[in-house]
Design an enzyme around this catalytic site. Structure first.
Site, PDB file in Angstrom:
ATOM      1  N   ASP A 281       0.811  -1.217   0.000  1.00 11.98           N
ATOM      2  CA  ASP A 281       0.000   0.000   0.000  1.00 11.98           C
ATOM      3  C   ASP A 281       0.850   1.274   0.000  1.00 11.98           C
ATOM      4  O   ASP A 281       0.423   2.302  -0.508  1.00 11.98           O
ATOM      5  CB  ASP A 281      -0.914  -0.019   1.239  1.00 11.98           C
ATOM      6  CG  ASP A 281      -2.000   1.034   1.169  1.00 11.98           C
ATOM      7  OD1 ASP A 281      -2.656   1.125   0.117  1.00 11.98           O
ATOM      8  OD2 ASP A 281      -2.180   1.792   2.152  1.00 11.98           O
TER       9      ASP A 281
ATOM     10  N   HIS B  75       4.402   4.767  -3.225  1.00 10.75           N
ATOM     11  CA  HIS B  75       4.730   6.123  -2.768  1.00 10.75           C
ATOM     12  C   HIS B  75       6.172   6.250  -2.263  1.00 10.75           C
ATOM     13  O   HIS B  75       6.911   7.150  -2.654  1.00 10.75           O
ATOM     14  CB  HIS B  75       3.792   6.564  -1.635  1.00 10.75           C
ATOM     15  CG  HIS B  75       2.351   6.423  -1.965  1.00 10.75           C
ATOM     16  ND1 HIS B  75       1.826   6.858  -3.149  1.00 10.75           N
ATOM     17  CD2 HIS B  75       1.310   5.899  -1.273  1.00 10.75           C
ATOM     18  CE1 HIS B  75       0.518   6.606  -3.165  1.00 10.75           C
ATOM     19  NE2 HIS B  75       0.190   6.022  -2.044  1.00 10.75           N
TER      20      HIS B  75
END
Ligand code: NAP
Length: 482
Positions: free
Chosen positions: A235, A240
């Site tokens: 996630d 990111h």
């Protein structure tokens, strides 16, 4: 306010999943803010598309409510909002069937940029891509925007890339990682490559180590089912944090253009060494009344809500300088930052115990986007040469004034980049695949060993073992300060 923005070309933007949570909270309010700022041309049109039967007025009310809820009151001028709402249309479309597609095709205009935002689950990406062609509404200049998660592992990411490639060229595919749309992330490139001061020192000779932190105070509650299949590694780290690592570690691109930048990022991912299990700490928050296991279906879940790791970028620039990454939910503070810790001067001319330490450059993504550089100076006043570290703080809101610091949210900036046809801040297919190729063996190792995450107190700084990860190298994490 005098706007400094240049309007983009006229466009038809179709938001598949226009009635969903992401559209309501991010995409539609973001588009309104761009309109408010004067960046949206007269001829711009936004078309919501989802299965729900709704007329245009019904969807316009949905958009009005979303803007009112998520845009600051200062910008919700009623005349402007009415004008914006006039640009909104809606078509009920089934991504998996044929309902609504003829109607959508009938209202798409020629001679404007056509952008299709896939704000739906990834299982629908292929269906939508195929129908855009079948119904003849995707010319060579059309763009598609796809949301995370981009695959669950290398195999699924490859399959997704292949499906999209059947219908669209890579230059038409915009894979969103909203971290790349953050002002400070772009400022990282401006600081590195727009100054003479930092780049010569940006290497293993002068940098002791780098820390990248993305800490959240929220837990997984509400998203339990999705999150439990994903975990912090998929996630947060694979996408990111990997992007932040790339922008921090990459070589200077020859130009600020999409492929030059993305080539350099890709080289970083390919230079990552496999991470040894001893260099990774997984955690799961556990506490009375606030337990990870209460938030997910699987009571015996081994999914991590926290991960910390030491990473080596195996190239000349970074040989011997570790990158420490950590991310977690239900942490003490909500902080996203990159900290570049420089080495101490090789020789101190001052007496011992003067308090001299090393410079630190902190790039803060949230809260209070900005940068902070600590420098060592003499403590003012008599009493000999005592040194103190002082911050040269450049919080945007303070340095540039509130107005200038009122920077566009990541989503709105990225959507305008799509209309402009600028892919620099979007992930290329090979980057995503390379990131999964690095991530997959780490996750496979956990699964094989049935690795049990260490528990940590909700509201803490994470598991004790994560502190040791740096401690054993004679370093420590920067304090988690909101
Ligand atoms: P959501 O609230 O469940 O919304 C899904 C949307 O898709 C709804 O508008 C739904 O409307 C539409 N939809 C579902 N099946 C459809 C079909 N067969 N044909 C046409 N439309 C269909 O999901 P979300 O939270 O907005 O997330 C959308 C995507 O963004 C997901 O891939 C998610 O992983 C990603 N994402 C979300 C967030 C976030 O903060 N929410 C953040 C990052 C990424 P109908 O039911 O009316 O069809």
């Amino acid at each position: 306010m005098v706007s400094r923005v240049i309007p983009v070309d006229p466009f038809d933007l179709v938001i598949f999943g226009g009635s969903g949570d992401l559209a309501r909270r991010k995409i539609l309010p973001g588009l309104y803010r761009r309109f408010w700022d004067g960046q949206m041309p007269e001829e711009a049109r936004i078309i919501g598309a989802a299965r729900s039967e709704m007329d245009t007025e019904g969807y316009q009310q949905f958009v009005r409510d979303a803007v009112t809820e998520f845009v600051s009151k200062r910008k919700c001028d009623s005349d402007l909002l009415d004008q914006f709402i006039g640009k909104i249309d809606y078509v009920a479309v089934d991504a998996k069937g044929t309902d609504g597609w003829e109607k959508l095709a009938g209202i798409m205009r020629d001679g404007v940029v056509k952008a299709y935002y896939f704000s739906v689950g990834p299982n629908l990406f292929g269906d939508i891509a195929e129908r855009l062609h079948r119904f003849n509404i995707a010319d060579e200049d059309a763009r598609i925007v796809v949301e995370k998660p981009f695959g669950h592992n290398l195999e699924t990411a490859k399959a997704l890339n292949a499906t999209l490639a059947e219908h669209f060229a890579e230059t038409q595919i915009y894979r969103i990682d909203h971290y790349l749309g953050k002002e400070t992330v772009q400022n990282l490139m401006a600081v590195r490559f727009g100054n003479m001061l930092f780049e010569p020192l940006w290497n293993a000779q002068y940098v002791d180590h780098i820390q990248i932190t993305v800490a959240e105070t929220v837990g997984v509650g509400g998203r339990g089912e999705y999150y439990d299949r994903s975990g912090a590694m998929r996630d947060m780290v694979q996408n990111h944090m990997m992007q932040l690592l790339c922008l921090t570690a990459m070589e200077p691109p020859s130009r600020f253009d999409p492929d030059a930048v993305r080539d350099e990022k890709l080289k970083v991912i390919r230079a990552l060494e496999p991470v040894e299990p001893v260099d990774i700490v997984r955690g799961q928050y556990r506490g009375k009344g606030d337990d990870y296991l209460d938030d997910v279906e699987d009571r015996g879940s081994l999914t991590e809500s926290y991960v910390a790791m030491k990473i080596h970028v195996a190239n000349w620039r970074w040989n011997g300088t570790p990158f420490y990454l950590r991310t977690g939910k239900r942490m003490k503070a909500r902080v996203s930052e990159i900290v570049v810790r420089f080495k101490e001067p090789p020789h101190s001319i001052f007496e011992e115990d003067t308090g001299q330490s090393a410079n630190e450059l902190t790039i803060r993504l949230q809260p209070n986007e900005g940068m902070d550089l600590t420098v060592t100076i003499k403590e003012p006043g008599p009493g000999g040469m005592r040194l103190i570290d002082v911050p040269l703080d450049m919080t945007f809101a303070e340095a540039l004034g509130e107005e200038a610091a009122d920077v566009p949210d990541a989503y709105e900036r990225l959507i305008m980049d799509v209309i402009r046809g600028n892919q620099t801040l979007f992930m290329r297919g090979d980057e995503v695949e390379a990131a999964w190729a690095w991530t997959d063996p780490i996750i496979a190792n956990w699964t094989e060993r049935e690795d049990r995450p260490k528990s940590y107190e909700p509201g803490s700084v994470g598991p004790e073992e994560a502190l040791m990860l740096l401690h054993k190298d004679g370093r420590r994490w920067r304090e988690l300060r909101p």
